[in-house]
Design an enzyme around this catalytic site. Structure first.
Site, PDB file in Angstrom:
ATOM      1  N   ASP A  82      61.647 -12.443  62.221  1.00  0.00           N
ATOM      2  CA  ASP A  82      60.973 -12.006  62.636  1.00  0.00           C
ATOM      3  C   ASP A  82      61.252 -10.625  62.364  1.00  0.00           C
ATOM      4  OD1 ASP A  82      59.679 -10.985  65.160  1.00  0.00           O
ATOM      5  OD2 ASP A  82      61.489 -10.467  66.963  1.00  0.00           O
ATOM      6  N   GLY A 181      60.351  -3.828  73.432  1.00  0.00           N
ATOM      7  CA  GLY A 181      61.639  -3.393  74.970  1.00  0.00           C
ATOM      8  C   GLY A 181      60.971  -3.259  76.231  1.00  0.00           C
ATOM      9  N   GLY A 209      56.687  -8.213  72.626  1.00  0.00           N
ATOM     10  CA  GLY A 209      57.140  -7.651  73.463  1.00  0.00           C
ATOM     11  C   GLY A 209      56.626  -8.304  75.149  1.00  0.00           C
ATOM     12  N   THR A 233      64.990  -8.368  74.754  1.00  0.00           N
ATOM     13  CA  THR A 233      65.199  -7.660  75.231  1.00  0.00           C
ATOM     14  C   THR A 233      65.524  -8.311  76.640  1.00  0.00           C
ATOM     15  OG1 THR A 233      63.784  -5.807  74.848  1.00  0.00           O
ATOM     16  CG2 THR A 233      64.872  -5.363  76.399  1.00  0.00           C
TER      17      THR A 233
HETATM   18  P1  13P Z   1      60.732  -7.563  73.841  1.00  0.00           P
HETATM   19  O1  13P Z   1      62.154  -6.686  73.172  1.00  0.00           O
HETATM   20  O2  13P Z   1      60.347  -6.463  74.652  1.00  0.00           O
HETATM   21  O3  13P Z   1      61.016  -8.509  74.788  1.00  0.00           O
HETATM   22  O4  13P Z   1      59.704  -7.810  72.536  1.00  0.00           O
HETATM   23  C1  13P Z   1      60.546  -8.698  71.589  1.00  0.00           C
HETATM   24  C2  13P Z   1      59.331  -9.259  70.173  1.00  0.00           C
HETATM   25  O5  13P Z   1      58.270  -8.683  70.570  1.00  0.00           O
HETATM   26  C3  13P Z   1      60.561  -9.636  69.003  1.00  0.00           C
HETATM   27  O6  13P Z   1      59.963  -9.382  67.948  1.00  0.00           O
END
Ligand code: 13P
Length: 290
Positions: A82, A181, A209, A233
């Site tokens: 990532d 988040g 996200g 998250t």
């Molecule tokens: P979240 O933490 O909002 O789920 O997003 C994860 C993400 O986009 C990892 O690159």
């Protein structure tokens, strides 16, 4: 079976109109729950390690767990990196058999982002790996990258077209109004922008996200070209809450394996729910047969 790269998985998802869940494992237990959820549903899944996680455990340990877990299944599992700004970490992933990596040079001006992303595409191509790259700025905190709402901006379509024409990407990550988040208010997702970027670049898109988005937002985004759906998250919460809830309900039980198992069950439920929500169930064997 051996790991499967995103270049094999994501075009199938685009053609089939479903999304592939991309989860961030933090240890062996969470990676095992991801792989078991995918295997139970015959679904593809992307395990995307955060840079922090790779630095904590080391490349060899992360790759070792995930390759071993994948070897025991017959569904396509990608091992992806990532958001990364550090070429040494990317080189380590190339050396240790990741299938894909993300270069996130989105904080740089367009030409510098393009040049750095191109360098990673060239390195990865030599190893037969796929690359995700980002353009525009996605608000929120992911790993050690923090983007303030004032600095966030949506991806410009013409720039996206040029970026994707110059780079052979497995998946393109545009900023389309989502945030890393939990959301404090209603997210303003730019569905028209997703549709236009996908139509004009022809690339599978990554939805960053994913935690906290409503189910209809996922469905509309997937229908417009988002093939990789990132959830991090929500996993962190299930990881901590799964552990804490067991201890709260069983305060005298100091057998670690029972706590680990309770945490595993909490994670498994989240992963199965998300994979099914995005339509990945039953697609694993179809990808392999294609
Ligand atoms: P979240 O933490 O909002 O789920 O997003 C994860 C993400 O986009 C990892 O690159």
């Amino acid at each position: 079976m051996p790991l499967t790269g995103m270049k094999q998985i994501l075009p199938h998802a685009v053609a089939g109109g479903y999304g592939v869940a991309a989860f961030n494992p933090v240890d062996y237990n969470s990676a095992k729950a991801m792989v078991d959820a995918a295997a139970a549903l015959d679904a593809p899944v992307i395990l995307q390690t955060s840079v922090k996680t790779v630095k904590y455990w080391g490349h060899a340990a992360c790759a070792g767990w995930i390759k071993e877990l994948a070897a025991d299944t017959s569904v396509p599992i990608s091992l992806h990196l990532d958001h990364c700004q550090d070429l040494d970490v990317i080189r380590g992933c190339i050396d240790h058999g990741w299938t894909d990596v993300m270069i996130d040079a989105s904080a740089l001006p367009f030409e510098e982002n393009l040049a750095m992303s191109r360098e990673v595409v060239t390195m990865a191509a030599a190893a037969g790996m796929g690359v995700e790259a980002e353009l525009g700025r996605i608000v929120g905190v992911e790993d050690d990258i923090f983007v303030d709402a004032r600095d966030a901006h949506l991806t410009e379509v013409d720039e996206a077209v040029r970026f994707c024409r110059d780079l052979d990407l497995a998946v393109f990550a545009p900023a389309i109004g989502t945030a890393h988040g939990y959301y404090s208010g209603e997210p303003n997702v730019a569905f028209d922008r997703i549709e236009e970027i996908h139509r004009r670049t022809g690339k599978p898109l990554a939805l960053h996200g994913g935690t906290g988005l409503a189910n209809d937002v996922f469905a509309k985004s997937i229908a417009r070209g988002c093939a990789k759906i990132n959830i991090s998250t929500q996993l962190k919460h299930a990881f901590i809450d799964g552990f804490a809830a067991y201890h709260r309900d069983n305060p005298d039980d100091y057998e670690p394996l029972r706590v680990i198992e309770a945490q595993y069950e909490a994670l498994l439920a989240v992963f199965m729910d998300r994979i099914e929500q995005f339509g990945g169930g039953g697609q694993g064997s179809l990808i392999l047969a294609a």
